[in-house]
Design a protein around this motif. Structure first.
Motif, short mmCIF file in Angstrom:
data_model
loop_
_atom_site.label_atom_id
_atom_site.label_comp_id
_atom_site.label_asym_id
_atom_site.label_seq_id
_atom_site.Cartn_x
_atom_site.Cartn_y
_atom_site.Cartn_z
N PHE A 17 0.83 -1.20 0.00
CA PHE A 17 0.00 0.00 0.00
C PHE A 17 0.87 1.26 0.00
CE2 PHE A 17 -3.47 -2.78 0.84
CZ PHE A 17 -4.61 -2.09 0.48
N ASN A 18 1.98 1.24 0.72
CA ASN A 18 2.87 2.40 0.70
C ASN A 18 3.41 2.68 -0.70
OD1 ASN A 18 2.74 3.18 3.38
ND2 ASN A 18 4.46 1.89 4.02
N THR A 26 -0.06 3.44 -3.40
CA THR A 26 -1.12 4.42 -3.16
C THR A 26 -0.53 5.79 -2.80
OG1 THR A 26 -1.28 3.78 -0.83
CG2 THR A 26 -2.70 2.64 -2.37
N PRO A 27 -1.23 6.87 -3.15
CA PRO A 27 -0.73 8.22 -2.84
C PRO A 27 -1.04 8.64 -1.41
CG PRO A 27 -2.78 8.38 -4.06
CD PRO A 27 -2.46 6.91 -3.95
N THR A 28 -0.44 7.94 -0.45
CA THR A 28 -0.72 8.20 0.96
C THR A 28 0.53 8.64 1.71
OG1 THR A 28 -0.42 5.84 1.42
CG2 THR A 28 -2.68 6.62 1.08
N ALA A 29 1.49 9.21 0.99
CA ALA A 29 2.72 9.74 1.60
C ALA A 29 3.46 8.67 2.41
CB ALA A 29 2.40 10.94 2.49
N LEU A 75 2.39 6.50 4.26
CA LEU A 75 1.83 6.32 5.61
C LEU A 75 0.59 5.44 5.61
CD1 LEU A 75 2.15 9.98 6.94
CD2 LEU A 75 3.62 8.03 7.46
N GLY A 76 -0.10 5.36 4.47
CA GLY A 76 -1.30 4.54 4.42
C GLY A 76 -1.02 3.08 4.74
N PRO A 130 4.01 8.74 -4.66
CA PRO A 130 3.94 7.28 -4.57
C PRO A 130 5.16 6.62 -5.22
CG PRO A 130 1.82 8.16 -5.24
CD PRO A 130 2.78 9.31 -5.26
#
Length: 303
Positions: free
Chosen positions: A65-66, A69-72, A74-75, A246
Motif C-alpha cells: 500500500f505504501n 497508493t498516494p498516501t505519503a 503512511l497509508g 507514490p
C-alpha cells in the motif's frame, strides 16, 4: 521520458540480457531485506506478542500500500496496524508501527552517513550532489529528532484535541492517551529493543547495496560494492525527500541518472537499473496485495 532520451534500444537490450537472472533479482536479496525489516518491526513492540509470520504478512501488505497508493508512505502503516487487530490491541500495534517507522528512518540516516563517507573518500569528493546529500542528511536529522521528542510528549493526544477543536473526529482521547503512554514508555524503558530495531533495519538497508551491486553486474556494469553502496544510499535519501510521491515515481529515476552521471557510469545504465528495480517492486507489490486480500483480521481483543 527518461527511457526515450537515453537510447531506449540499448536500455531494453540490457534488460533483455538479464533473462532468467531477473528471477534472481526478484527473490534475492529482497527476501532477506523483508525478513530483517520485519525483525526491526518486531523489536519496535514494547514486548513480544505477535507471531513472526503474522508480522511478515502484515508488513508485505502494508509496504504494498505504501508503494502503490498516494498516501505519503503512511497509508500502509495504518494497514499494518489494522491487520493486527485480533492479535494485539491497537494500544500495542499502533505504537509499534510508529516506532518502526522511526527506527527504519534512523537506520536509513545512518546508511546515508555511510554512503556520504564512502563518496567523500573515494567517489565524489567535492561534488555538488554530495553537498546536496549532506544538506538532506541535516534536514532528516532535525526532522527525526523532533519526531522522537513529539512521541515522548503525547503527540497523538495533542493532535486529537486540535482536530476535535476543528470539528474533525480523531478517535477517543483515552485511546490516544494510552498509545502516547506506550510510546513514551518504549523510549524510556526499552533501549535494547530500540537499538535492535535500528540494527535490523540497518542490515536491511545494507542488503540493498548488495541488490544494487548484483543488478548492475547482471546489466554488465562493473562496479565495486563501495560504489553500489553510494548509489543505494543516495537513492534512499531521494526516497526520503520525495515521500509524498507514490514510490517516488520519476523523481527517483532522475536521481539515479544524476548519481550515475556523477560517478561516471552514464545515463543508460542508470535507466536500465531503475527499470529493473521497478519490475522487482511490481512483483512484491503484487505479492503484498495478494497477502492483504487473503488475510482477514479478527475482532480486536480487549486492551
Amino acid at each position: 521520458m527518461l527511457v526515450a532520451r537515453n537510447d531506449p534500444a540499448a536500455i531494453l537490450a540490457s534488460i533483455a540480457e538479464l533473462s532468467w537472472r531477473l528471477a534472481i533479482v526478484a527473490c534475492f536479496p529482497v527476501t532477506l531485506v523483508m525478513l530483517f525489516d520485519t525483525l526491526g518491526w518486531r523489536f519496535a513492540f514494547l514486548r513480544d506478542g505477535v507471531a513472526f509470520p503474522t508480522l511478515v504478512t502484515a508488513r508485505l501488505a502494508g509496504e504494498a500500500f505504501n508503494m502503490a497508493t498516494p498516501t505519503a508512505a503512511l497509508g500502509g502503516e495504518a494497514v499494518k496496524a489494522w491487520l493486527l487487530r485480533g492479535v494485539v490491541p491497537l494500544e500495542a500495534s499502533v505504537p509499534s508501527v510508529i516506532v518502526a517507522k522511526t527506527t527504519i528512518t534512523i537506520a536509513q540516516g545512518l546508511f546515508l552517513v555511510l554512503g556520504i563517507a564512502l563518496a567523500w573518500g573515494s567517489a565524489l569528493p567535492g561534488s555538488p550532489l554530495l553537498y546536496g546529500m549532506l544538506w538532506l542528511l541535516a534536514v532528516e536529522t532535525v526532522a527525526l529528532a523532533g519526531f522522537v521528542v513529539a512521541q515522548t510528549r503525547g503527540m497523538l493526544a495533542w493532535g486529537g484535541r486540535v482536530l476535535a477543536q476543528l470539528g474533525v473526529p480523531a478517535g477517543g482521547p483515552e485511546a490516544l492517551g494510552r498509545i502516547d503512554d506506550v510510546l513514551a514508555r518504549f523510549y524510556r524503558t526499552a533501549p535494547l529493543r530500540l537499538a535492535l530495531s535500528i540494527g535490523f533495519h540497518l542490515v536491511a538497508w545494507l542488503l540493498g547495496s548488495v541488490e544494487t551491486w548484483l543488478i548492475l553486474r547482471f546489466l554488465g556494469v562493473d562496479v565495486s560494492l563501495t560504489t553500489a553502496t553510494v548509489i543505494e544510499a543516495f537513492g534512499t535519501a531521494i526516497r526520503f525527500a520525495t515521500f509524498l510521491i507514490p514510490a517516488s515515481l520519476g523523481v527517483l529515476e532522475g536521481g539515479f541518472v544524476a548519481t550515475f552521471a556523477a560517478l561516471g557510469l552514464g545515463a543508460t545504465p542508470a535507466v536500465a537499473f531503475s527499470l529493473v528495480r521497478r519490475l522487482r517492486e511490481a512483483v512484491w507489490v503484487a505479492i503484498g496485495l495478494g497477502a492483504f486480500a487473503l488475510v482477514r483480521p479478527r475482532g480486536e481483543p480487549a486492551a
